[in-house]
Enzyme design. Structure first.
Site, PDB file in Angstrom:
ATOM      1  N   ARG A 258       0.843  -1.189   0.000  1.00 12.98           N
ATOM      2  CA  ARG A 258       0.000   0.000   0.000  1.00 12.98           C
ATOM      3  C   ARG A 258       0.878   1.239   0.000  1.00 12.98           C
ATOM      4  O   ARG A 258       1.871   1.323   0.724  1.00 12.98           O
ATOM      5  CB  ARG A 258      -0.927   0.024   1.226  1.00 12.98           C
ATOM      6  N   ARG A 273       2.619   1.308  10.221  1.00 10.21           N
ATOM      7  CA  ARG A 273       2.028   1.703   8.940  1.00 10.21           C
ATOM      8  C   ARG A 273       3.140   1.748   7.895  1.00 10.21           C
ATOM      9  O   ARG A 273       3.843   2.740   7.757  1.00 10.21           O
ATOM     10  CB  ARG A 273       1.351   3.070   9.069  1.00 10.21           C
ATOM     11  N   GLU A 345      -5.997  -0.582  15.858  1.00 12.32           N
ATOM     12  CA  GLU A 345      -6.553  -1.651  15.031  1.00 12.32           C
ATOM     13  C   GLU A 345      -5.496  -2.690  14.660  1.00 12.32           C
ATOM     14  O   GLU A 345      -4.403  -2.339  14.200  1.00 12.32           O
ATOM     15  CB  GLU A 345      -7.137  -1.064  13.743  1.00 12.32           C
ATOM     16  N   SER A 348      -9.708  -6.357  11.109  1.00 14.16           N
ATOM     17  CA  SER A 348     -11.050  -5.865  10.796  1.00 14.16           C
ATOM     18  C   SER A 348     -11.782  -6.937  10.017  1.00 14.16           C
ATOM     19  O   SER A 348     -11.157  -7.822   9.417  1.00 14.16           O
ATOM     20  CB  SER A 348     -10.991  -4.561   9.986  1.00 14.16           C
ATOM     21  N   ARG A 385       1.400  -5.840  12.765  1.00 11.24           N
ATOM     22  CA  ARG A 385       0.725  -5.216  13.906  1.00 11.24           C
ATOM     23  C   ARG A 385       0.595  -6.188  15.076  1.00 11.24           C
ATOM     24  O   ARG A 385       0.628  -5.766  16.235  1.00 11.24           O
ATOM     25  CB  ARG A 385      -0.634  -4.678  13.465  1.00 11.24           C
TER      26      ARG A 385
END
Length: 418
Positions: A258, A273, A345, A348, A385
């Site tokens: 990403r 991130r 987070e 999800s 994460r």
């Protein structure tokens, strides 16, 4: 994407959903273009019928030995008019499809209103650890133990890349093995999917056109995926699935990419991130009436893994304004990170109803004709994460990091970096 008939017959429903998302998108232009498409379609069909009648009449006149020159000229002129109208119809249909791809999914009724800060907490599991020392974040811990190297990764690849080394590599694959064992027991078939996909797969899952700025592209236009949700969903593109076999579940392990465009200055420290990361993703194709239970199943897998790892977490119902375009509803599991002193987070899971299946043309047969399946997705383990959460929650005063008991059989040791 949404059903055009639904938008046309119940525009207020769609407007209300857009409003709940906080969108300023208007349906007026779409409805005007759609009305023009229907007008042109009717006109072209009528002209084609006239041309067929004229052709039949010309054949009859010729057979009777009459002069059909004038009728032939008129039919040729009509043919040119039809070609012009067909070109106009093609253009307006392309425009309509582009506009349709921009409209997000309808939000389910129990999704809370608001934006990023308005998620509703459903429950908290586990107590954040108490330390008799000042806890460090994962980057300080990893750098001290020579397990994370951001500086050398920046030389090789630029910012927001990392080298994971030593025990963190073993930890990564211990997490994958644990995750695969758990999801296999819940009926998810393991898959290692391609991470380079064609545009059709990105459009089919709803990541194009809305997430264009987040996607890495090759020079010929293909895309690197930001989640294995994309190739898993596209695996059954343009297929009929057997209703008796649904739900059909997959667990895809892949590297993901990403750009993190628009996140400048946000979470730039460490590996929270980054541009490249690894993930084990769950994906389900199911019947509409199975979707709610399937969503609950995916969430239960996520919670089971966090509990096994002994990571304190909370579950939140994401607000409408923070949903991605394909999602009608989404839960997040947020892990407690002592280095930040807050929940963040880590997984999800989303119910995308028939939004993706309609774009992918993935259906099943019923007595009343073909119907679109429902699709759901959820992170089983976001490797980076989860590693952060383990490092920060299991740190010790001497700078060492304990291995969660559930991972020790895969690690063969009790301490990272030892």
């Amino acid at each position: 994407m949404l059903d055009i008939k639904l938008i046309r017959s119940n525009p207020e429903l769609v407007r209300a959903s857009l409003q709940r998302r906080g969108s300023t998108q208007s349906l007026d232009e779409f409805l005007a273009v759609e009305a023009e498409r229907r007008r042109l379609t009717t006109e072209v069909e009528a002209m084609r019928a006239r041309r067929k009648s004229a052709s039949d009449e010309i054949a009859r006149v010729k057979k009777a030995g009459g002069d059909a020159a004038e009728a032939i000229a008129a039919m040729r002129a009509l043919g040119e008019t039809i070609k012009e109208r067909e070109r106009a119809l093609d253009e307006i249909e392309s425009r309509l499809r582009a506009m349709l791809l921009e409209i997000p999914n309808l939000v389910l009724d129990d999704v809370p209103p608001g934006g990023e800060d308005d998620a509703v907490e459903l429950r908290r599991i586990g107590e954040p650890p108490s330390f008799d020392f000042a806890p460090k974040d994962h980057l300080d811990l990893g750098t001290a133990l020579d397990l994370i190297d951001m500086e050398r990764a920046a030389k090789a690849s630029g910012s927001r890349f990392a080298y994971l080394k030593g025990d963190l590599v073993t930890l990564q694959f211990a997490l994958v093995r644990l995750g695969l064992e758990i999801v296999a027991g819940r009926g998810f078939r393991p898959v290692v999917p391609p991470v380079l996909v064609r545009e059709e797969a990105m459009y089919g899952t709803g990541f194009l056109p809305t997430d264009e700025q987040q996607i890495y592209r090759t020079t010929d236009g293909d895309c690197l995926v930001g989640t294995s949700e994309v190739p898993l969903a596209a695996m059954h593109m343009d297929e009929f699935l057997e209703a008796e076999r649904l739900p059909l579940r997959y667990a895809g392990y892949s590297t993901c990419f990403r750009r993190e465009a628009g996140a400048a200055g946000k979470d730039t420290r460490g590996i929270l991130r980054v541009h490249q990361f690894d993930k084990l993703e769950m994906f389900s194709f199911c019947l509409p009436e199975q979707a709610e239970a399937e969503h609950a199943l995916i969430l239960s897998v996520q919670e089971e893994i966090l509990r096994l790892l002994g990571i304190p977490y909370r579950v939140v119902n994401i607000a409408a304004g923070d949903l991605g375009a394909p999602a009608a509803k989404k839960y997040d599991c947020e892990a407690w990170l002592p280095g930040q002193g807050r929940y963040r987070e880590v997984t999800s899971c989303s119910n995308c109803t028939d939004y993706q299946a309609r774009r992918l043309n993935c259906r099943y047969r019923t007595d009343k004709g073909p119907r679109f399946v429902y699709t759901l997705n959820g992170t089983c383990i976001a490797i980076g994460r989860t590693i952060i959460a383990i490092m920060e929650n299991y740190q010790r005063a001497d700078g060492s990091i304990a291995v969660p008991e559930a991972l020790r059989p895969y690690m063969g040791k009790e301490t990272l970096g030892s």
